[in-house]
Structures are given as structure tokens and as C-alpha cells.
Design a protein around this motif. Sequence first.
Motif, PDB file in Angstrom:
ATOM      1  N   ASN A 284       0.859  -1.185   0.000  1.00 23.01           N
ATOM      2  CA  ASN A 284       0.000   0.000   0.000  1.00 23.01           C
ATOM      3  C   ASN A 284       0.899   1.240   0.000  1.00 23.01           C
ATOM      4  O   ASN A 284       1.416   1.645   1.036  1.00 23.01           O
ATOM      5  N   ALA A 285       1.108   1.823  -1.172  1.00 19.95           N
ATOM      6  CA  ALA A 285       2.060   2.925  -1.314  1.00 19.95           C
ATOM      7  C   ALA A 285       1.652   4.154  -0.516  1.00 19.95           C
ATOM      8  O   ALA A 285       2.492   4.831   0.089  1.00 19.95           O
ATOM      9  N   ASP A 286       0.357   4.467  -0.489  1.00 19.20           N
ATOM     10  CA  ASP A 286      -0.102   5.640   0.258  1.00 19.20           C
ATOM     11  C   ASP A 286       0.180   5.464   1.747  1.00 19.20           C
ATOM     12  O   ASP A 286       0.634   6.403   2.419  1.00 19.20           O
ATOM     13  N   ARG A 287      -0.096   4.287   2.262  1.00 17.42           N
ATOM     14  CA  ARG A 287       0.160   4.031   3.668  1.00 17.42           C
ATOM     15  C   ARG A 287       1.657   4.084   3.966  1.00 17.42           C
ATOM     16  O   ARG A 287       2.072   4.557   5.027  1.00 17.42           O
ATOM     17  N   ALA A 288       2.487   3.613   3.028  1.00 20.56           N
ATOM     18  CA  ALA A 288       3.938   3.680   3.202  1.00 20.56           C
ATOM     19  C   ALA A 288       4.408   5.128   3.285  1.00 20.56           C
ATOM     20  O   ALA A 288       5.245   5.483   4.133  1.00 20.56           O
ATOM     21  N   ARG A 289       3.864   5.969   2.428  1.00 25.65           N
ATOM     22  CA  ARG A 289       4.269   7.385   2.439  1.00 25.65           C
ATOM     23  C   ARG A 289       3.799   8.084   3.710  1.00 25.65           C
ATOM     24  O   ARG A 289       4.516   8.936   4.263  1.00 25.65           O
ATOM     25  N   THR A 290       2.618   7.735   4.187  1.00 29.32           N
ATOM     26  CA  THR A 290       2.121   8.318   5.440  1.00 29.32           C
ATOM     27  C   THR A 290       3.012   7.927   6.611  1.00 29.32           C
ATOM     28  O   THR A 290       3.366   8.762   7.457  1.00 29.32           O
ATOM     29  N   ALA A 291       3.390   6.656   6.673  1.00 27.86           N
ATOM     30  CA  ALA A 291       4.275   6.195   7.744  1.00 27.86           C
ATOM     31  C   ALA A 291       5.637   6.864   7.655  1.00 27.86           C
ATOM     32  O   ALA A 291       6.228   7.258   8.681  1.00 27.86           O
ATOM     33  N   ALA A 292       6.151   7.017   6.446  1.00 28.25           N
ATOM     34  CA  ALA A 292       7.444   7.668   6.265  1.00 28.25           C
ATOM     35  C   ALA A 292       7.401   9.127   6.715  1.00 28.25           C
ATOM     36  O   ALA A 292       8.348   9.627   7.344  1.00 28.25           O
ATOM     37  N   ALA A 293       6.315   9.812   6.418  1.00 34.45           N
ATOM     38  CA  ALA A 293       6.174  11.199   6.842  1.00 34.45           C
ATOM     39  C   ALA A 293       6.132  11.301   8.362  1.00 34.45           C
ATOM     40  O   ALA A 293       6.709  12.227   8.957  1.00 34.45           O
ATOM     41  N   ASP A 294       5.470  10.350   9.006  1.00 32.05           N
ATOM     42  CA  ASP A 294       5.408  10.332  10.463  1.00 32.05           C
ATOM     43  C   ASP A 294       6.796  10.151  11.065  1.00 32.05           C
ATOM     44  O   ASP A 294       7.170  10.827  12.032  1.00 32.05           O
ATOM     45  N   ILE A 295       7.580   9.252  10.493  1.00 32.36           N
ATOM     46  CA  ILE A 295       8.937   9.009  10.989  1.00 32.36           C
ATOM     47  C   ILE A 295       9.801  10.254  10.812  1.00 32.36           C
ATOM     48  O   ILE A 295      10.537  10.655  11.718  1.00 32.36           O
ATOM     49  N   ALA A 296       9.710  10.878   9.643  1.00 31.06           N
ATOM     50  CA  ALA A 296      10.508  12.078   9.380  1.00 31.06           C
ATOM     51  C   ALA A 296      10.134  13.215  10.317  1.00 31.06           C
ATOM     52  O   ALA A 296      10.976  14.052  10.661  1.00 31.06           O
ATOM     53  N   ALA A 297       8.862  13.249  10.741  1.00 29.20           N
ATOM     54  CA  ALA A 297       8.423  14.293  11.666  1.00 29.20           C
ATOM     55  C   ALA A 297       8.954  14.056  13.071  1.00 29.20           C
ATOM     56  O   ALA A 297       9.093  15.002  13.853  1.00 29.20           O
ATOM     57  N   ARG A 298       9.263  12.819  13.406  1.00 31.92           N
ATOM     58  CA  ARG A 298       9.721  12.494  14.757  1.00 31.92           C
ATOM     59  C   ARG A 298      11.235  12.544  14.915  1.00 31.92           C
ATOM     60  O   ARG A 298      11.737  12.873  15.992  1.00 31.92           O
ATOM     61  N   PHE A 299      11.953  12.198  13.848  1.00 29.96           N
ATOM     62  CA  PHE A 299      13.407  12.058  13.973  1.00 29.96           C
ATOM     63  C   PHE A 299      14.117  12.787  12.835  1.00 29.96           C
ATOM     64  O   PHE A 299      13.585  12.878  11.719  1.00 29.96           O
ATOM     65  N   PRO A 300      15.327  13.297  13.079  1.00 29.09           N
ATOM     66  CA  PRO A 300      16.062  14.056  12.054  1.00 29.09           C
ATOM     67  C   PRO A 300      16.759  13.145  11.047  1.00 29.09           C
ATOM     68  O   PRO A 300      17.991  13.146  10.898  1.00 29.09           O
ATOM     69  N   VAL A 301      15.957  12.326  10.346  1.00 25.87           N
ATOM     70  CA  VAL A 301      16.486  11.424   9.332  1.00 25.87           C
ATOM     71  C   VAL A 301      15.663  11.596   8.063  1.00 25.87           C
ATOM     72  O   VAL A 301      14.584  12.192   8.078  1.00 25.87           O
ATOM     73  N   ARG A 302      16.158  11.063   6.974  1.00 28.83           N
ATOM     74  CA  ARG A 302      15.384  11.041   5.743  1.00 28.83           C
ATOM     75  C   ARG A 302      14.528   9.779   5.748  1.00 28.83           C
ATOM     76  O   ARG A 302      15.010   8.689   6.074  1.00 28.83           O
ATOM     77  N   SER A 303      13.283   9.918   5.370  1.00 29.74           N
ATOM     78  CA  SER A 303      12.358   8.792   5.408  1.00 29.74           C
ATOM     79  C   SER A 303      11.468   8.834   4.175  1.00 29.74           C
ATOM     80  O   SER A 303      10.825   9.849   3.909  1.00 29.74           O
TER      81      SER A 303
END
Length: 273
Positions: free
Chosen positions: A54-73
Motif C-alpha cells: 500500500n504505497a499511500d500508507r507507506a508514504r504516510t508512515a514515512a512522513a510520520d517518521i521524518a516528523a519524529r526524527f532528524p532522518v530522511r524517510s
Amino acid sequence: MTTAFADASSTPLAQLISLAGRNAVVTGGAQGLGKAIALRLAEAGANILIGDVNADRARTAAADIAARFPVRSLGAAMDVTDSQSVGAAAKTASEEFDYIDIWVNNAGIFPSLPVLETPDETWEQVFAVNARGVFNGSREAARHMAGDDRGGVIINIVSTAGFTGTAPGLSAYVGSKHAVRGMTKQMALEFAPLGIRVLGVAPTFVPTEGNMAAAAAHTPREDSGAAMAVMTNSLIGRMGTPDDIARVVLFCASDLSTIMTGSTLLADAGQTI
């Protein structure tokens, strides 16, 4: 000739557990156990590509990770049963991050049907996702990791079902997870000369979106209470959590575990004793 893995005996503990400057791919990482793993790897400093059907769900999860930590996601579409899809996601990770250091084969399914009622299609689907998906991911990861002196680590999410029989109705799942445990050993042998370690982590049942939906799918005829009792047996006084498993994966991904390859670590709350 076998590549010599670095001796980390003199490395400070904080540096051993740090993944700063490393890049990780997590399959099936949009939710549940995969998301928990991605979060811990990102917290340790790794850039993350989440691959999910599920690409949309993957992008949503990646955005959440990037918002929490100073990494590229990043989030990307990935069907682990399709080698071209896996290759395309790996190519994205390599182009965006320059290198893949860590690959976690997490995607998996476990429909529950008694052997006598299991159609060929269900058996094939379980093995396509759980076994061929691990093969596709590991092969693609190794192709990218082998081209540089950095090497890498591949982590396969196995299951306690890779060690023993489990709840009624999970014959295909148990068979697929025994296969993953075997591949973990064999790939460790083949990839060691390339500087690549391969480890398995075998979780007990933990409550995730997918696991709870699968447990709820048991009909009364299948005695869902008995099935849940088998899956949730624990000696630590509580059910495990996704983060319990994610921390074991972090250990495997980090330099804390550099002496290890080919092993599958039981993260099972004593279930298989």
C-alpha cells in the motif's frame, strides 16, 4: 576469500548502537511490527525507506517518521512477491541514500485454514509473501550491498512458528517460516564473503493491526480461544509489544551484534522453552 568483519571491541557503547549515517529498507513497514522497527532504526539515526504493498500508507508512515526524527524517510510501493517491484524500491533507496546498509524482510501474512480445507491458491500466496518475498528482498539487498566495502546486514522476521508447530490452521504459515529460518542460515554462508551478515528474529505473537485481524478471523468452530492461548503464552507476565521486537531488530542491525550471522534470535517471552 572471506571478508573480515571489523573488531568493535574498542568502540564506545553509544557508537555501537548508533545507526547514524546508515540507510535501511523495511518491507511491510507501513504499520504494525514493520512500523515499530522503522521507528527504532530511525531513532538510532538510520535513514529509512518503507516498502509496502500500500504505497499511500507507506508514504504516510514515512512522513510520520521524518516528523519524529532528524532522518530522511521515504515511502515506496513494494510487492515482495514481485522481484521487479522489490528491485524498483531498492533502486529508489540506493539512488536517494547512495547505499543500503540494512534490509529488514518483515512483510508477511498468515491466513488460518485447516490443512484439509486449504486451497492451492492460499498455500501459494503464503509462500509467495513469506518465503519468496524474503528471498527476493535478500537477493536484492545483497546485490546492492556487495558493490561496496561497507557490506551490510539483512534481518529476516521469522516467527516462533519457524521453530515449532503452533495454532491450528497455520500449516502454510509454519512451513513458510521454517523456510525463512533455513534461508537465514544458507544466506549467511553465501553472503559472508561479501561482508554481509544475515540474522533472523523470531517474535512471539504481538498485537498489531494485522495480527489482531487474523486472530479475529478464527471462527468459533476453530476454537479461537484455544488458538489465542497458544499464540500468547508468555513467561514474563505480559504479552509482548511491537517495540519489544523492534529493539531486538535494532540490536541485530547495530554493531552490537557484529559477531553474529546465521542465527535466529527468539524474541518469544519464553514461549518455545
